[in-house]
Design an enzyme around this catalytic site. Structure first.
Site, PDB file in Angstrom:
ATOM      1  N   HIS A 102       0.835  -1.198   0.000  1.00 57.31           N
ATOM      2  CA  HIS A 102       0.000   0.000   0.000  1.00 57.31           C
ATOM      3  C   HIS A 102       0.877   1.258   0.000  1.00 57.31           C
ATOM      4  CE1 HIS A 102      -2.645   2.959   2.264  1.00 57.31           C
ATOM      5  NE2 HIS A 102      -3.404   2.632   1.235  1.00 57.31           N
TER       6      HIS A 102
ATOM      7  N   HIS B  63      -1.061  10.285  -3.340  1.00 56.79           N
ATOM      8  CA  HIS B  63      -2.369   9.826  -2.870  1.00 56.79           C
ATOM      9  C   HIS B  63      -3.482  10.847  -3.026  1.00 56.79           C
ATOM     10  CE1 HIS B  63      -5.493   9.029   0.213  1.00 56.79           C
ATOM     11  NE2 HIS B  63      -5.372   7.810  -0.259  1.00 56.79           N
TER      12      HIS B  63
HETATM   13  O1  G3P Z   1      -6.687   1.599  -3.001  1.00 56.95           O
HETATM   14  C1  G3P Z   1      -6.818   0.813  -1.871  1.00 56.95           C
HETATM   15  C2  G3P Z   1      -6.594   1.730  -0.762  1.00 56.95           C
HETATM   16  O2  G3P Z   1      -5.358   2.330  -1.011  1.00 56.95           O
HETATM   17  C3  G3P Z   1      -7.690   2.728  -0.755  1.00 56.95           C
HETATM   18  O3  G3P Z   1      -7.452   3.675   0.151  1.00 56.95           O
HETATM   19  O4  G3P Z   1      -7.239   6.036   0.516  1.00 56.95           O
HETATM   20  O5  G3P Z   1      -5.243   4.570   0.700  1.00 56.95           O
HETATM   21  O6  G3P Z   1      -6.199   5.103  -1.525  1.00 56.95           O
HETATM   22  P1  G3P Z   1      -6.482   4.901  -0.064  1.00 56.95           P
HETATM   23 CA    CA Z   2      -5.170   3.640  -3.057  1.00 58.85          CA
END
Ligand code: G3P
Ligand code: CA
Length: 326
Positions: free
Chosen positions: A34, A76
């Site tokens: 992530h 992000h």
């Molecule tokens: O894309 C999966 C997860 O990353 C979604 O949450 O806010 O971290 O992009 P975010």
């Molecule tokens: Ca994401």
């Protein structure tokens, strides 16, 4: 002689098997880094991606926002100030709302910014205080193309086949700014060799209308994941199955008691998704944030063994890889 050729044959089989094991296989449970190995190095830096690659994540995630000159940037948010020193470098460039937008800067301007650990704007403190020190760094922003080149380059030099997992961020906002982010991202992916479901690329988006458009209007044949956000309903599975290959619910939706659904209901939801041929990749699993669970391993045990998730987004890919290996 016979024994040694038998031994060699066995050795080749083992090698072949371990080679196959290291390639991405969506029938296995997958680990998605992530924003890279963001538990260790500031999110979405090239360094965090290299670390995730070394940790053997199956996929590495890229959140995508466009620059003023229409180039997909890996970051992000549509804003810059939570992870960069933009307010120091370009103090005059915020909009009336006080925010600094990625889309107001050309690539060469963005490249002058230094990237740091994510901060909470109200306190200016690090969101995760026990992670990388909050100080000026030499980390930089980068483009989607640059990151793909890094991952493909490391795949070649290590013999791995680690995939990418790009997310199209806020298509509605980009449209209002006169830009079709999905089209632009698809062009880059095609150019870099990702166009079919069997390619090591999964494309994700929170906006269901946009993901449907990506499949049906833009003719995208990639593996697609429909992201779901708490408290968004979990009831539209049939609709998602008509254009997506996976769903990405949040940990809050699946695990935290605040959702109010019983464990049985949550398990049934995942069973229903599986019956519709949808994989379930949940986000975000963190070693330093595991509400309702005493430790991270208990959370992983629950996610993989109780709920039978097919994959997780995690800031700590090494821990999840070793959990699955064991
Ligand atoms: O894309 C999966 C997860 O990353 C979604 O949450 O806010 O971290 O992009 P975010
Ligand atoms: Ca994401």
């Amino acid at each position: 002689m016979r024994n040694s050729s038998k031994y060699l044959a066995l050795l080749s089989l083992i090698l072949l098997f371990s080679c196959n094991m290291s390639t991405t296989n969506l029938s296995d449970k997958i680990v998605i880094a992530h924003r890279g190995a963001s538990g260790y190095v500031p999110e979405h830096t090239m360094e965090s991606k290299a670390m995730a690659h070394a940790m053997n994540a199956d996929y590495i995630e890229q959140d995508i926002v466009l620059s003023k000159d229409g180039i997909p940037i890996v970051i992000h948010d549509i804003y810059l100030e939570e992870v960069t020193d933009v307010a120091l470098v370009y103090p005059e460039r915020s909009r009336e709302d006080g925010r600094f937008y990625v889309i107001d800067f050309n690539l060469d301007e963005l490249m002058r910014l230094s990237v740091h650990e994510r901060i909470d704007l109200s306190t200016k403190n690090a969101v995760f205080p026990n992670r990388y020190p909050l100080k000026k760094t030499s980390f930089r922003l980068h483009t989607l193309e640059d990151e793909i080149e890094l991952i493909q380059g490391m795949n070649k030099s290590t013999g791995k086949n680690i995939g990418i997992y790009p997310e199209i961020k806020n298509p509605g906002f980009h449209r209002k700014q006169g830009k079709d982010i999905s089209k632009i991202v698809l062009q880059v992916l095609t150019k870099k060799g990702y166009s079919k479901k069997s390619d090591a690329c999964i494309l994700q988006c929170f906006d269901a209308k946009e993901l449907q458009r990506i499949r049906q209007e833009l003719g995208c044949d990639l593996f697609l994941t429909q992201l779901l956000e708490f408290p968004q309903s979990l009831d539209d599975l049939e609709k998602y199955a008509s254009f997506a290959d996976a769903i990405g619910p949040s940990i809050e939706q699946l695990i935290m008691e605040s959702v109010g659904k019983s464990l049985q209901e949550k398990k049934e939801f995942i069973e229903r998704a599986h019956k519709l041929n949808l994989k379930v990749h949940a986000y975000t699993f963190r070693r330093d944030q595991h509400p309702n669970f005493e430790n991270f391993e208990d959370l992983l045990e629950f996610g993989f063994n109780e709920l039978e998730l097919d994959g997780v987004f995690t800031d700590f890919p090494d821990t999840v890889v070793s959990f699955l290996e064991n």
